[in-house]
Design a protein around this motif. Sequence first.
Motif, PDB file in Angstrom:
ATOM      1  N   THR A  17       0.779  -1.214  -0.076  1.00 47.96           N
ATOM      2  CA  THR A  17      -0.026   0.120   0.170  1.00 47.96           C
ATOM      3  C   THR A  17       0.835   1.249   0.043  1.00 47.96           C
ATOM      4  O   THR A  17       1.835   1.181   0.605  1.00 47.96           O
ATOM      5  N   CYS A  18       0.334   2.327  -0.618  1.00 42.93           N
ATOM      6  CA  CYS A  18       1.302   3.533  -0.956  1.00 42.93           C
ATOM      7  C   CYS A  18       0.303   4.661  -0.497  1.00 42.93           C
ATOM      8  O   CYS A  18      -0.587   5.022  -0.967  1.00 42.93           O
ATOM      9  N   THR A  41      -3.773   2.533  -3.050  1.00 50.54           N
ATOM     10  CA  THR A  41      -2.725   3.623  -3.601  1.00 50.54           C
ATOM     11  C   THR A  41      -3.852   5.100  -3.003  1.00 50.54           C
ATOM     12  O   THR A  41      -4.904   5.123  -3.779  1.00 50.54           O
ATOM     13  N   THR A  60      -3.632   8.632  -4.082  1.00 49.75           N
ATOM     14  CA  THR A  60      -2.879   9.535  -5.073  1.00 49.75           C
ATOM     15  C   THR A  60      -2.940  11.023  -4.577  1.00 49.75           C
ATOM     16  O   THR A  60      -3.938  11.207  -3.529  1.00 49.75           O
ATOM     17  N   ILE A  66      -8.361   2.687  -4.574  1.00 51.36           N
ATOM     18  CA  ILE A  66      -7.471   4.028  -5.169  1.00 51.36           C
ATOM     19  C   ILE A  66      -8.460   4.986  -4.756  1.00 51.36           C
ATOM     20  O   ILE A  66      -9.671   5.238  -5.210  1.00 51.36           O
TER      21      ILE A  66
END
Length: 425
Positions: free
Chosen positions: A307-308, A325, A327, A368
């Motif tokens: 996971t980012c 993610t 963003t 996302i």
Amino acid sequence: MLKVILNAQHPITPFNEPARDLRIQNTPLWLHQRNVLTPYTTREIELKPGQRFPQQRDEMIVYRDNIFFDEEYINMFINLARKKRTPCRAAFSTEDSAFREHALPLSSSYTPAGGLFLADLWYYPNGPVADAGPLVIDLGLSEMGYYHVPTYMADQSGDLTFQVPLRALLAIDSWVHIFIADVVFGLFSRGARFEKRLREDLAFKLRILGKAIYEGNQILECSELVKVGRNCVIDPHAIIHGPTTIGDNVTINAGAVIENCIIGNNVNISQDVQLMLSVVGDGAFLPFRAALFMTTVMENSMIAQNTCLQMCVIGRNTFIGAGSTFTDYNLIPAPIRALDGKGKLNISNRPVIGSAVGHNCRLGSGMIVYPARTIESDVVLAASKDRRVIDRDVRYEDSDHHKLKAASLHQRLYPRPGERQLESW
């Protein structure tokens, strides 16, 4: 000195808690304030809305409990105010780029007064009076770059920059201000103070160099810059660059990379985790290949593998599923809007910003999340073909657990003001 604390009742979205109860640099804001003022104050009075102001004719400092200030700011404010020997109120000039760029957008706590903005911090040498003169503190600004944006991605080219103060005060009116307090006015400011001292203090520079040579480490890896607590287990193949603070009982496994972070107590950091300019709260768990960039994770939360998170704020006791993610950038360079101190969408003045997730949330894998979205406390989002992209704010009413037979197993712990509180035995 007497300390008088004024309550700010406004809850911060999406956490549904007042700022005083949220963690800034891994410490509850109310406790951070108390720690910074400890050298100056011996007594305190906390005033609820409607309570009468104390009429003692004593030296006192008064502040609202949604104000973040660091030790460097308070030291200068009190010293200058004492020299003036007159009632003073903290103020900022509109020419101050750190205040104008980072503190003022999305705020609702400052009072405009001509070319100044007044903050809710006062000093009275002989008890409260009606008028207090503005006291503008030199914040000692420096410009620091953090992103290089190609011209085809934005209407700006070159480095994106922060205006980084050596000393800071900030009203926490929005979740974005938590990001500012932790990252820009926290980790970046700590780095700026370190670089300034390195330039000006030869003895400090020689001590760091000597410690690095003695330990056989690079300068940024020596124990003068990487402070490690008790009972920690750190794999020798982990890379940790300072200035970084690591709490007690922390496990850091092979391949982890940590740069300029605050790591709390009882944190588990697994293999190949990447942490840069982030704050990780007590009891957090980061499985393998999780990545945080300029992100705050409050206590007892888990960010699952792969996971980012970029420029995000995550509440306590929250789970973010694997492969998600968050963003932080609009592909078309439209201004990013975020919730301000009045709960309205407004221009954030941030060309890049992530999102905020409240307390006690459960997010499924592979999500996302678009920039500047908020997910309210106590929300459950299950991954499905219809629920992969979060392109709008998610309220508790939108939570997926309401559709389940076992919905009662996930309790509402952080209701909005006015909602029924959870009863417990």
